[in-house]
Design an enzyme around this catalytic site. Structure first.
Site, PDB file in Angstrom:
ATOM      1  N   GLY A 233       0.775  -1.241   0.000  1.00 38.38           N
ATOM      2  CA  GLY A 233       0.000   0.000   0.000  1.00 38.38           C
ATOM      3  C   GLY A 233       0.800   1.282   0.000  1.00 38.38           C
ATOM      4  N   PRO A 269       4.878  -5.030  -0.737  1.00 37.35           N
ATOM      5  CA  PRO A 269       4.788  -3.841  -1.593  1.00 37.35           C
ATOM      6  C   PRO A 269       4.734  -4.207  -3.077  1.00 37.35           C
ATOM      7  CG  PRO A 269       7.057  -4.189  -0.950  1.00 37.35           C
ATOM      8  CD  PRO A 269       6.263  -5.291  -0.285  1.00 37.35           C
ATOM      9  N   GLY A 270       3.950  -3.480  -3.825  1.00 32.01           N
ATOM     10  CA  GLY A 270       3.911  -3.675  -5.277  1.00 32.01           C
ATOM     11  C   GLY A 270       4.292  -2.369  -5.950  1.00 32.01           C
ATOM     12  N   ARG A 307      -5.990   2.578 -15.651  1.00 30.98           N
ATOM     13  CA  ARG A 307      -6.068   3.315 -14.376  1.00 30.98           C
ATOM     14  C   ARG A 307      -6.811   4.654 -14.484  1.00 30.98           C
ATOM     15  NH1 ARG A 307      -2.582   4.862 -11.223  1.00 30.98           N
ATOM     16  NH2 ARG A 307      -3.576   4.074  -9.340  1.00 30.98           N
ATOM     17  N   CYS A 338     -13.679   3.307 -28.452  1.00 28.43           N
ATOM     18  CA  CYS A 338     -15.007   3.924 -28.541  1.00 28.43           C
ATOM     19  C   CYS A 338     -15.682   4.007 -27.184  1.00 28.43           C
ATOM     20  CB  CYS A 338     -15.852   3.114 -29.512  1.00 28.43           C
ATOM     21  SG  CYS A 338     -15.009   2.951 -31.071  1.00 28.43           S
TER      22      CYS A 338
HETATM   23  N1  LLP Z   1      -1.115  -7.104  -0.462  1.00 30.94           N
HETATM   24  C1  LLP Z   1      -2.437  -7.265  -0.686  1.00 30.94           C
HETATM   25  C2  LLP Z   1      -3.181  -8.253   0.114  1.00 30.94           C
HETATM   26  C3  LLP Z   1      -3.079  -6.489  -1.671  1.00 30.94           C
HETATM   27  O1  LLP Z   1      -4.382  -6.641  -1.873  1.00 30.94           O
HETATM   28  C4  LLP Z   1      -2.329  -5.556  -2.430  1.00 30.94           C
HETATM   29  C5  LLP Z   1      -2.958  -4.747  -3.457  1.00 30.94           C
HETATM   30  C6  LLP Z   1      -0.947  -5.439  -2.163  1.00 30.94           C
HETATM   31  C7  LLP Z   1      -0.385  -6.220  -1.171  1.00 30.94           C
HETATM   32  C8  LLP Z   1      -0.050  -4.499  -2.925  1.00 30.94           C
HETATM   33  O2  LLP Z   1      -0.390  -3.176  -2.724  1.00 30.94           O
HETATM   34  P1  LLP Z   1       0.550  -1.980  -3.289  1.00 30.94           P
HETATM   35  O3  LLP Z   1       1.825  -1.995  -2.485  1.00 30.94           O
HETATM   36  O4  LLP Z   1       0.815  -2.239  -4.712  1.00 30.94           O
HETATM   37  O5  LLP Z   1      -0.259  -0.790  -3.066  1.00 30.94           O
HETATM   38  N2  LLP Z   1      -5.303  -1.729  -9.313  1.00 30.94           N
HETATM   39  C9  LLP Z   1      -5.202  -0.693  -8.311  1.00 30.94           C
HETATM   40  C10 LLP Z   1      -4.503  -1.185  -7.076  1.00 30.94           C
HETATM   41  C11 LLP Z   1      -5.155  -2.392  -6.443  1.00 30.94           C
HETATM   42  C12 LLP Z   1      -4.377  -2.953  -5.285  1.00 30.94           C
HETATM   43  C13 LLP Z   1      -4.909  -4.254  -4.840  1.00 30.94           C
HETATM   44  N3  LLP Z   1      -4.197  -4.859  -3.769  1.00 30.94           N
HETATM   45  C14 LLP Z   1      -4.488   0.518  -8.900  1.00 30.94           C
HETATM   46  O6  LLP Z   1      -4.172   0.487 -10.085  1.00 30.94           O
HETATM   47  O7  LLP Z   1      -4.281   1.500  -8.205  1.00 30.94           O
END
Ligand code: LLP
Length: 404
Positions: A233, A269-270, A307, A338
């Protein structure tokens, strides 16, 4: 990443060269950016020595995962496919956690056979399925319990996960009940408490609130968790003046949490690892002038990057070549699909641009390619990895013949 002689470069390679060689639209990633992000992340959380499990859902390219794995990161996966790609990228099973509200028996079976670190269970029904599999296999499976702390992440509603109205995790009452019921189970070993309150969180305050709630429930349960998985997050800076999460403030909060609870921290983290490492390169097909604004019609569309259409997210758009001349008019950057929502960004004044010019949509390394589709029967774009002066194609552009 900067302009050299007026031309935008990703590491040592100009965007023009990449576009000429591989065509547009294409996703381009910088190895340097990814390694800087990992270095920064590790440095800021050094004293708590966490296990960092990269969230594969944000970018599941096996070459990118392989690179991330080489820095010692594990993986957070949410499907059999993600688990398979993480293993293919040589990420060790003992560094993989499996989350998600709806894991099928087949997926659970696969994960158990692969001996991953743990499965974060989100319901009692899931634990019952895990127990059945463990009984059949005559083994004991390590699991975590995902707790819903009912905490506001203060981010976009559509990417919040930690409120009680969200489908994720167990309520406090259920969590305590399950813990009591399964703590002496012969088939599951509860070793982790996991939480994830949302994505693109730019203030440490929601984390502070979440840690308080987690602290309380651990205290109440009197249970010793080997791991506390705090999810991901961590928010990044998408616009020039916007905020990003202050890691050191978050680190401080965790340190004081750990004084009361001696556990190993897991992060998932992603976005913060790959978000700013990706660029979507696109060519202007046409410029359509109207009295009130100019529509800049790009060859990238919402099928390539959803997004903006899905969340109203803003991604900076910059030209590949600097032109000092300015046009004082509203510029609306759109795709050819479209749908009225096939729109990336509206900018008031912009430099003079022309048909066939290349534009760069920034910070698309996370939740870009993974959310792409074939809508309007458009092939998915290619993915390119840049490392200093070397360019490597890591995903080929889909061929129409293969999708028709
Ligand atoms: N762990 C869990 C259980 C999650 O559900 C998520 C993201 C993460 C980790 C990784 O979160 P990050 O560090 O990337 O914020 N598609 C959306 C984001 C959806 C996130 C879903 N879960 C966007 O494009 O903003």
């Amino acid at each position: 990443m900067k302009y050299k002689n007026g031309r935008f470069n990703i590491e040592n390679v100009s965007v023009e060269k990449i576009a000429k060689k591989f065509g547009t639209p294409c996703y381009v990633y910088s190895c340097q950016n990814i390694s800087n992000n990992i270095y920064n992340f590790k440095k800021n959380f050094k004293d708590i020595n966490p296990l960092i499990c990269f969230s594969v859902k944000s970018n599941s390219n096996s070459k990118i995962l392989n690179l991330i794995g080489k820095f010692g990161l594990g993986a957070d996966v949410v499907s059999k496919g993600e688990l398979m790609v993480a293993l293919k990228a040589k990420i060790k099973p003992e560094k993989i956690v499996f989350s998600g509200v709806g894991k099928t028996v087949n997926e659970l079976q696969f994960a158990i056979n692969k001996k991953i670190l743990l499965i974060n269970a989100e319901s009692e029904s899931e634990i019952i399925e895990i127990e059945k599999i463990a009984k059949k296999n005559k083994n004991k499976v390590n699991i975590g319990l995902r707790f819903n702390p009912d905490t506001d992440a203060n981010t976009l509603k559509s990417i919040s996960t930690g409120k009680k109205e969200n489908k994720f995790g167990l309520t406090k009452k259920k969590f305590l009940k399950i813990l009591k019921k399964y703590k002496n189970s012969k088939f599951v070993n509860i070793i982790c408490l996991s939480v994830h309150i949302g994505s693109q969180i730019t203030s440490h305050i929601p984390y502070k609130n979440m840690l308080n709630v987690v602290n309380k429930i651990i205290h109440q349960s009197k249970y010793k968790f080997k791991y506390i998985d705090l999810g991901g997050g961590m928010g990044i800076q998408y616009e020039n003046n916007s905020n990003k999460l202050n890691y050191s403030k978050y680190n401080k909060l965790i340190k004081s949490f750990l004084k009361k609870n001696k556990s190993k921290i897991i992060f998932e983290p992603g976005r913060s690892i790959v978000g700013n490492a990706g660029y979507l390169i696109s060519k202007i097909i046409y410029i359509k002038e109207t009295n009130s604004k100019n529509f800049i019609i790009l060859d990238a569309a919402m099928n390539d990057l959803i997004r903006p259409a899905l969340y109203g997210a803003k991604h900076r758009i910059i030209p590949s070549k600097i032109n000092r001349k300015k046009v004082n008019k509203i510029h609306e950057f759109v795709g050819p699909i479209c749908e009225t929502t096939d729109k990336f960004l509206t900018i008031n004044d912009f430099q003079k641009i022309n048909q066939k010019d290349l534009m760069i949509i920034c910070d698309v390394g996370a939740y870009g390619m993974v959310l792409s589709s074939n809508y309007n029967l458009r092939p998915k774009p290619s993915e390119i990895l840049v490392n200093k002066s070397s360019i490597r194609i890591i995903t080929k552009r889909q061929k129409l013949n293969n999708i028709i």
